[in-house]
Design a protein around this motif. Structure first.
Motif, PDB file in Angstrom:
ATOM      1  N   GLU A  19      32.600  35.452  41.778  1.00 25.88           N
ATOM      2  CA  GLU A  19      32.302  36.327  42.908  1.00 25.88           C
ATOM      3  C   GLU A  19      32.190  37.796  42.505  1.00 25.88           C
ATOM      4  OE1 GLU A  19      34.615  33.751  46.371  1.00 25.88           O
ATOM      5  OE2 GLU A  19      35.747  35.208  45.168  1.00 25.88           O
ATOM      6  N   ILE A  20      32.422  38.083  41.228  1.00 27.41           N
ATOM      7  CA  ILE A  20      32.418  39.465  40.754  1.00 27.41           C
ATOM      8  C   ILE A  20      31.125  39.735  39.989  1.00 27.41           C
ATOM      9  CG2 ILE A  20      33.639  41.156  39.325  1.00 27.41           C
ATOM     10  CD1 ILE A  20      36.185  39.480  39.766  1.00 27.41           C
ATOM     11  N   ASP A  21      30.461  40.840  40.299  1.00 23.00           N
ATOM     12  CA  ASP A  21      29.240  41.203  39.585  1.00 23.00           C
ATOM     13  C   ASP A  21      29.168  42.715  39.413  1.00 23.00           C
ATOM     14  OD1 ASP A  21      28.295  42.317  42.013  1.00 23.00           O
ATOM     15  OD2 ASP A  21      27.368  40.411  42.587  1.00 23.00           O
ATOM     16  N   GLY A  22      28.107  43.154  38.729  1.00 26.68           N
ATOM     17  CA  GLY A  22      27.951  44.565  38.396  1.00 26.68           C
ATOM     18  C   GLY A  22      27.840  45.478  39.598  1.00 26.68           C
ATOM     19  N   GLY A  77      48.244  34.643  24.338  1.00 23.82           N
ATOM     20  CA  GLY A  77      47.670  33.575  23.529  1.00 23.82           C
ATOM     21  C   GLY A  77      46.729  32.725  24.369  1.00 23.82           C
ATOM     22  N   ARG A  78      45.983  31.868  23.732  1.00 23.85           N
ATOM     23  CA  ARG A  78      45.034  31.008  24.439  1.00 23.85           C
ATOM     24  C   ARG A  78      45.753  30.095  25.418  1.00 23.85           C
ATOM     25  NH1 ARG A  78      42.162  27.559  20.706  1.00 23.85           N
ATOM     26  NH2 ARG A  78      40.935  27.007  22.524  1.00 23.85           N
ATOM     27  N   GLU A  79      45.185  29.968  26.613  1.00 24.23           N
ATOM     28  CA  GLU A  79      45.665  29.140  27.715  1.00 24.23           C
ATOM     29  C   GLU A  79      46.921  29.674  28.394  1.00 24.23           C
ATOM     30  OE1 GLU A  79      43.706  26.710  29.006  1.00 24.23           O
ATOM     31  OE2 GLU A  79      42.335  27.483  27.484  1.00 24.23           O
ATOM     32  N   ASP A  80      47.350  30.889  28.043  1.00 23.09           N
ATOM     33  CA  ASP A  80      48.382  31.542  28.859  1.00 23.09           C
ATOM     34  C   ASP A  80      47.825  31.739  30.270  1.00 23.09           C
ATOM     35  OD1 ASP A  80      50.147  31.656  26.781  1.00 23.09           O
ATOM     36  OD2 ASP A  80      49.920  33.808  26.394  1.00 23.09           O
ATOM     37  N   VAL A  81      48.685  31.630  31.266  1.00 21.10           N
ATOM     38  CA  VAL A  81      48.276  31.806  32.662  1.00 21.10           C
ATOM     39  C   VAL A  81      48.603  33.239  33.078  1.00 21.10           C
ATOM     40  CG1 VAL A  81      48.475  30.924  35.013  1.00 21.10           C
ATOM     41  CG2 VAL A  81      48.805  29.380  33.073  1.00 21.10           C
ATOM     42  N   VAL A  82      47.600  33.966  33.582  1.00 19.92           N
ATOM     43  CA  VAL A  82      47.795  35.375  33.881  1.00 19.92           C
ATOM     44  C   VAL A  82      47.195  35.751  35.233  1.00 19.92           C
ATOM     45  CG1 VAL A  82      47.853  36.071  31.454  1.00 19.92           C
ATOM     46  CG2 VAL A  82      45.661  36.028  32.676  1.00 19.92           C
ATOM     47  N   ALA A  83      47.698  36.833  35.785  1.00 16.50           N
ATOM     48  CA  ALA A  83      47.092  37.497  36.940  1.00 16.50           C
ATOM     49  C   ALA A  83      46.776  38.914  36.498  1.00 16.50           C
ATOM     50  CB  ALA A  83      48.045  37.497  38.128  1.00 16.50           C
ATOM     51  N   ILE A  84      45.574  39.381  36.770  1.00 13.48           N
ATOM     52  CA  ILE A  84      45.127  40.691  36.299  1.00 13.48           C
ATOM     53  C   ILE A  84      44.599  41.508  37.465  1.00 13.48           C
ATOM     54  CG2 ILE A  84      43.473  41.918  34.836  1.00 13.48           C
ATOM     55  CD1 ILE A  84      43.604  39.565  32.885  1.00 13.48           C
ATOM     56  N   LYS A  85      45.180  42.697  37.628  1.00 15.33           N
ATOM     57  CA  LYS A  85      44.663  43.671  38.593  1.00 15.33           C
ATOM     58  C   LYS A  85      43.893  44.714  37.792  1.00 15.33           C
ATOM     59  CE  LYS A  85      47.455  45.247  41.755  1.00 15.33           C
ATOM     60  NZ  LYS A  85      48.567  46.039  42.368  1.00 15.33           N
ATOM     61  N   GLY A  86      42.657  44.970  38.191  1.00 18.79           N
ATOM     62  CA  GLY A  86      41.879  45.915  37.406  1.00 18.79           C
ATOM     63  C   GLY A  86      40.649  46.407  38.126  1.00 18.79           C
ATOM     64  N   LYS A  87      39.908  47.316  37.433  1.00 17.92           N
ATOM     65  CA  LYS A  87      38.680  47.894  37.960  1.00 17.92           C
ATOM     66  C   LYS A  87      37.480  47.177  37.350  1.00 17.92           C
ATOM     67  CE  LYS A  87      40.129  51.438  40.522  1.00 17.92           C
ATOM     68  NZ  LYS A  87      40.007  52.806  40.024  1.00 17.92           N
ATOM     69  N   VAL A  88      36.502  46.893  38.205  1.00 20.78           N
ATOM     70  CA  VAL A  88      35.256  46.295  37.736  1.00 20.78           C
ATOM     71  C   VAL A  88      34.395  47.381  37.112  1.00 20.78           C
ATOM     72  CG1 VAL A  88      33.168  45.039  38.413  1.00 20.78           C
ATOM     73  CG2 VAL A  88      35.360  44.539  39.543  1.00 20.78           C
TER      74      VAL A  88
END
Length: 442
Positions: A19-22, A77-88
């Protein structure tokens, strides 16, 4: 809780990656998923974050993010589960034309290393290894796309039935007698009695015709103790079944065509991304589908150099011969009565034949159906003719004594249908946790 693991707290996902685009440049988002891949280049970390809907690039430059964010990013590391808040940030060079620069990262869970298999699909694994670690295998984008297609297929099938005036039902899966006779049964202990896992909802569907339900469908599991160990067989499968009162075999075939056709059209129009991931291009067939009589099928098979006597069921070699001759979907009709189930209605003009049909896709049988025998005395005779005891079917036969209308129906194998829709060669690919004669876990 592990000191290296965070909780979500008040965070809520704002977007899936797809759902995220430029055009969202500068907007703040929260995404959640798995670390599909990671590159650590000194003062710069690149992460590809994967969720159910796709992937997005996360860029962590040391000089532009808080020190704690960079530290966490370097630790992933690979397959760690994360939540990321950030700017597009719009970036034509990034996958999807944009990327995320994080403001904050929460590590929701860590993945052990090494992984039993590679969900990024860079390192192939054999099917047994994949099925042994199915939870990881299902993270693979191609497998995720396949089961999203399956979900859409089932939705369209249901909608088609509802549009045609059908009622959805659920019939028992613990039964007292075989649906079709034979030995392909899983016996179980049912208190002080022997019972079986249901081979088919067939007998109950017919009883509902006597109840006046008129048109019913069911999507549910069936169980067959077949000892086949092929790419086309499973011992637990999902069957799409329907039954129609005041209908003949031709009406049932038309309904089956409609279900298949509507599904193909919907998937082609609404599942372009999944088909792109799977690298498939669905062909929309013309309807009605071609129809071969059993006699014509025998002639084709013999002409292809595969010996087949009239009255035999199709062998695998025979199916392959037909698949070389026929393209796409087609019906085989007018089967010999003696090789079809007892509830199939014989043809009046030639009692050696019956009003049964199979739907094939090239060399694969995906559905079977017929007009049913709705006359009590004829049905009892047919049960005896098959070497079965009518007393074993007493509760079923009761329904035919008090006004059973003419009716017809079919069963479509959902898993085999998915083999066709998803371009798969092994039915196990199309089932979340397949059950065959060797596999009972996971």
């Amino acid at each position: 809780m592990d000191v290296n693991v965070d909780s979500l707290g008040t965070w809520r996902r704002t977007h899936y990656t797809s759902e995220i685009d430029g055009e969202m440049d500068g907007e703040e988002v929260i995404v959640m998923g798995w670390v599909n891949s990671i590159r650590k280049l000194g003062k710069l970390v690149f992460i590809i974050l994967r969720d159910r809907e796709g992937m997005i690039q996360v860029v962590i430059p040391k000089q532009k993010v808080p020190e704690e964010v960079f530290k966490i990013g370097k630790s992933l590391g690979r397959e760690d589960v994360v939540a990321i808040k950030g700017k597009v940030v719009a970036n034509e060079k990034a996958p999807g034309g944009c990327e995320i620069i994080p403001i904050e990262i929460k590590v929701l869970n860590r993945a052990k290393s090494p992984l039993p298999l590679d969900p990024s699909e860079k390192v192939p694994a054999d099917l047994d290894t994949r099925l042994d670690n199915r939870f990881l295998d299902l993270r693979r984008p191609k497998i995720t796309a396949l089961f999203k297609l399956r979900s859409e297929m089932l939705r369209v099938v249901r909608n088609t039935f509802y549009q045609e005036g059908f009622i959805e039902v659920n019939t028992p899966k613990l039964v007292a007698s075989a649906t079709e006779g034979g030995t392909e049964l899983f016996p179980i202990s049912y208190f002080e009695r022997e019972a079986f896992l249901s081979q088919s909802p067939q007998l109950y569907k017919q009883m509902l015709m006597a109840a006046g339900f008129d048109r019913v469908f069911e999507i549910g599991p069936i169980f067959r103790a077949e000892e086949h160990n092929t790419r086309r067989h499973l011992n637990e499968a999902v069957s799409i079944d329907c039954e129609m009162s005041f209908s003949d075999d031709k009406g049932a075939m038309e309904m089956l065509e409609k279900v298949v056709y509507n599904t193909l059209v919907h998937l082609k129009d609404h599942c372009k991304r999944e088909m792109e991931v799977l690298d498939i291009d669905l062909k929309i067939p013309d309807i009605p589908f071609p129809r071969l009589t059993y006699d014509e099928a025998v002639d084709i098979i013999n002409a292809k150099g595969v010996e087949m006597e009239w009255g035999e069921d199709l062998s695998r070699a025979g199916e392959k011969a037909l698949g070389e001759y026929m393209e796409g979907f087609y019906f085989i009709t007018d089967w010999p009565r003696d090789i079809r189930p007892f509830y199939t209605l014989p043809k009046e003009e030639d009692p050696k034949l019956c009003k049964a049909f199979d739907l094939m896709y090239k060399d694969l049988e995906i559905a079977s159906g017929a007009q049913r025998n709705h006359i009590y005395d004829l049905l009892v005779d047919s049960i005896k003719r098959m070497g079965l005891n009518p007393e074993s079917f007493e509760s079923y036969l009761q329904a035919f004594r008090y006004g059973m209308p003419p009716h017809a129906g079919w069963g479509l194998g959902a898993d085999r249908f998915m083999m066709v829709l998803g371009g798969q060669k092994n039915i196990r690919e199309c089932v979340l946790f397949p059950r065959d004669r060797h596999r009972l876990t996971p």
